[in-house]
Scaffold this active site. Structure first.
Site, PDB file in Angstrom:
ATOM      1  N   SER A 131      -8.571 -24.691  -5.671  1.00 20.67           N
ATOM      2  CA  SER A 131     -10.158 -25.078  -6.089  1.00 20.67           C
ATOM      3  C   SER A 131     -10.324 -26.359  -5.623  1.00 20.67           C
ATOM      4  O   SER A 131     -11.293 -26.705  -5.276  1.00 20.67           O
ATOM      5  CB  SER A 131     -10.321 -24.630  -7.513  1.00 20.67           C
ATOM      6  N   HIS A 200     -12.116 -29.518  -9.396  1.00 19.75           N
ATOM      7  CA  HIS A 200     -13.051 -29.207  -9.077  1.00 19.75           C
ATOM      8  C   HIS A 200     -13.907 -30.193  -8.730  1.00 19.75           C
ATOM      9  O   HIS A 200     -14.690 -30.614  -8.159  1.00 19.75           O
ATOM     10  CB  HIS A 200     -13.825 -28.206  -9.899  1.00 19.75           C
TER      11      HIS A 200
END
Length: 239
Positions: A131, A200
């Protein structure tokens, strides 16, 4: 919303994007083969923040900032990440080149991992997933293709309509959700698993700035996006 494509013409075969997808799938099946040894495997190759911050005791733990990018917590985690990488990665690789894209991807993943470690310094839970690196790709995509159109599937009970939305809106909304999730998680003192929002956020912000170093020098040439016949957009092409 699940991305399934965009309207950016494919300039060459995205070797690196597909190779990264292949590696992620391969190592996911390596995880499945671990059986009762899976937990030890994840602690060995996942990023454990408390251990990374104490890296002088075991310098090899720094390697987990990279190895953790190729591990996932389940089929949904893997499939979701690979869908994002497939859609956004191909377009970015076609613009900056395969070699640049690979280096950019790894640096973004490193930035995401460092952000997660710094925001969860006491955590002893291994963080895994691509991610952070993929978030960097999203940040770069926002800079490079803000006026592109992204096609998404919207799950609505038994219906799965496909909608077309501006990339700037989709990615800004996505980042806002991560920021809210990160700030919310930071308000609690829990030390555990869950979504690595700060990976993220760190990857996305890194992508916004790193892309300036990886964008090749190109002249501006107008062309039409696929699927948007009435809109012209200035994009960088080799001249």
């Amino acid at each position: 919303m699940i991305p399934i494509g965009d309207n950016i013409p494919e300039r060459h075969y995205p070797f690196v994007t597909y190779a990264l997808i292949g590696f992620n799938v391969f190592f996911f099946f390596v995880e499945l083969l671990q059986g009762p040894r899976l937990e030890a495997f994840l602690y060995r190759w996942g990023t454990v923040p408390a251990w990374v911050l104490n890296w002088r005791a075991q310098p090899e733990v720094l390697l987990t900032l990279f190895t953790s990018m190729f591990l996932h917590g389940g089929f949904a985690h893997l499939i979701g990440n690979m869908l994002y990488l497939n859609v956004y990665g191909k377009s970015l690789e076609g613009t900056i080149g395969s070699g640049r894209f690979l280096l950019f991807y790894m640096l973004s993943g490193l930035a995401g991992g460092v952000a997660h470690v710094l925001m969860n310094p006491e955590s002893t839970v291994p963080a895994i997933g691509a991610s952070g690196a993929i978030s960097g790709v999203l940040g770069a995509y926002l800079v490079m293709f803000p006026r592109a159109t992204v096609f998404l599937v919207v799950p609505l009970l038994l219906f799965f309509p496909i909608v077309a939305l501006p990339a700037a809106f989709v990615l800004t909304w996505w980042f806002a959700l991560q920021l809210v999730g990160g700030l919310t998680s930071a308000a609690f003192t829990q030390v555990g698993g869950g979504v690595a929002y700060w990976a993220h956020i760190g990857g996305f912000v890194a992508g916004l700035f790193l892309i300036g170093l990886f964008r090749p020098r190109r002249r501006r040439v107008p062309f039409r996006y696929y699927g948007v016949p009435d809109r012209r957009y200035w994009e960088y092409w080799n001249g």
